[in-house]
Enzyme design. Sequence first.
Site, mmCIF file in Angstrom:
data_model
loop_
_atom_site.group_PDB
_atom_site.id
_atom_site.type_symbol
_atom_site.label_atom_id
_atom_site.label_comp_id
_atom_site.label_asym_id
_atom_site.label_seq_id
_atom_site.Cartn_x
_atom_site.Cartn_y
_atom_site.Cartn_z
ATOM 1 C CB SER A 43 45.820 61.445 17.454
ATOM 2 O OG SER A 43 45.831 60.391 18.413
ATOM 3 C CB ILE A 46 51.246 63.537 23.761
ATOM 4 C CG1 ILE A 46 50.489 64.478 24.704
ATOM 5 C CG2 ILE A 46 52.733 63.524 24.108
ATOM 6 C CD1 ILE A 46 50.291 63.959 26.093
ATOM 7 C CB SER A 75 50.056 58.500 33.390
ATOM 8 O OG SER A 75 49.032 59.071 34.183
ATOM 9 C CE1 TYR A 81 47.211 54.829 30.010
ATOM 10 C CE2 TYR A 81 47.073 56.210 31.979
ATOM 11 C CZ TYR A 81 47.445 56.037 30.660
ATOM 12 O OH TYR A 81 48.079 57.069 29.994
ATOM 13 C CE LYS A 115 50.672 54.901 30.380
ATOM 14 N NZ LYS A 115 51.464 55.156 29.190
ATOM 15 C CB THR A 146 45.082 63.655 24.046
ATOM 16 O OG1 THR A 146 44.685 62.770 25.108
ATOM 17 C CG2 THR A 146 46.293 64.472 24.478
#
Length: 323
Positions: free
Chosen positions: A50, A52, A175, A201, A205, A234
């Site tokens: 799903s 990107i 990100s 997160y 990254k 997304t």
Amino acid sequence: MSWYRNTVWFVKGLREYTRSGYESASKHFNPADLEVNVSGKSFLITGSNSGIGKATAKEIAKRGGTVHLVCRNKERAEDAKGEIVTETGNQNVFLHIVDISNPKEIWKFAEQFKNKHKLNVLINNAGCMVNNRELTEDGLEKNFATNTLGTYVLTTALLPLLEKEADARVITVSSGGMLVQKLNISDLQSGSGTFDGTMVYAQNKRQQVVLTEQWAKTHRNIHFSVMHPGWADTPAVRSSMPDFYQKMKSSLRTEAQGADTVVWLAVSSEAAKLPSGLFFQDRQPVPTHLPLASTHSPPGDEEKLMELLEEFSQKFKSPSSGT
């Protein structure tokens, strides 16, 4: 300082990371960069059922590449594979069911893959943002296990295969959120203090950016890059950041717009002419730190991160996983 970073980052995001930011940047793209045929080349994309990852897989399949989808959910992955084959007419799309948060599973998969396939381009796209602290069956914090350790183990395990190819590339989907974080190697599993999934997160990254820079130094015949897809609409954004999604949904990029730079880094000859180890946004290398944000870390910390991840990874490597 964190307030300053977050504010500067958000203002930057509104200007650059939205759909209008992509439309503005794309005026400077050279369409010929993506007018390529990559038949005969093999691409492995994690998290490709799903968002990107799937959009990237479609674009590569359209250009004739052999595409290996690495996904966790078999049913969704089979649907994605069917959609990609139908839309592109490319039959060379293969499915591998692997949980990127499970290092033992990754080692085992990589060993089997090396014995059967060649690999020109690895795209580390799988990621997660779990908002409450959860542990995997191995006792690893889930965000770290997926975003950082999973990326490290898969890349490390497949480097020998990539080394065999003339124009090998590794692209990691990071990100822009990493800009608000300074590398922190003292608490990789976020076990102390208040747990904030968004910041964990972002820290993961940041770690991916460091991994890319370090790999580029030690593996000179592979082209490494890391990129920010912008703010895209997304399934992951809708489920992990519902408040952000509700506020921003009319301004978000499409999945294809988010995937554009991944595809460009994977297939264009122009991308390979740039130095290895850079951070990209909309087909351009961009700084990895905001001005005055105090997010630079000592080089020793970056080297230490690699040592710590190597220690972690070896714990989960069975004797039969090879060298």
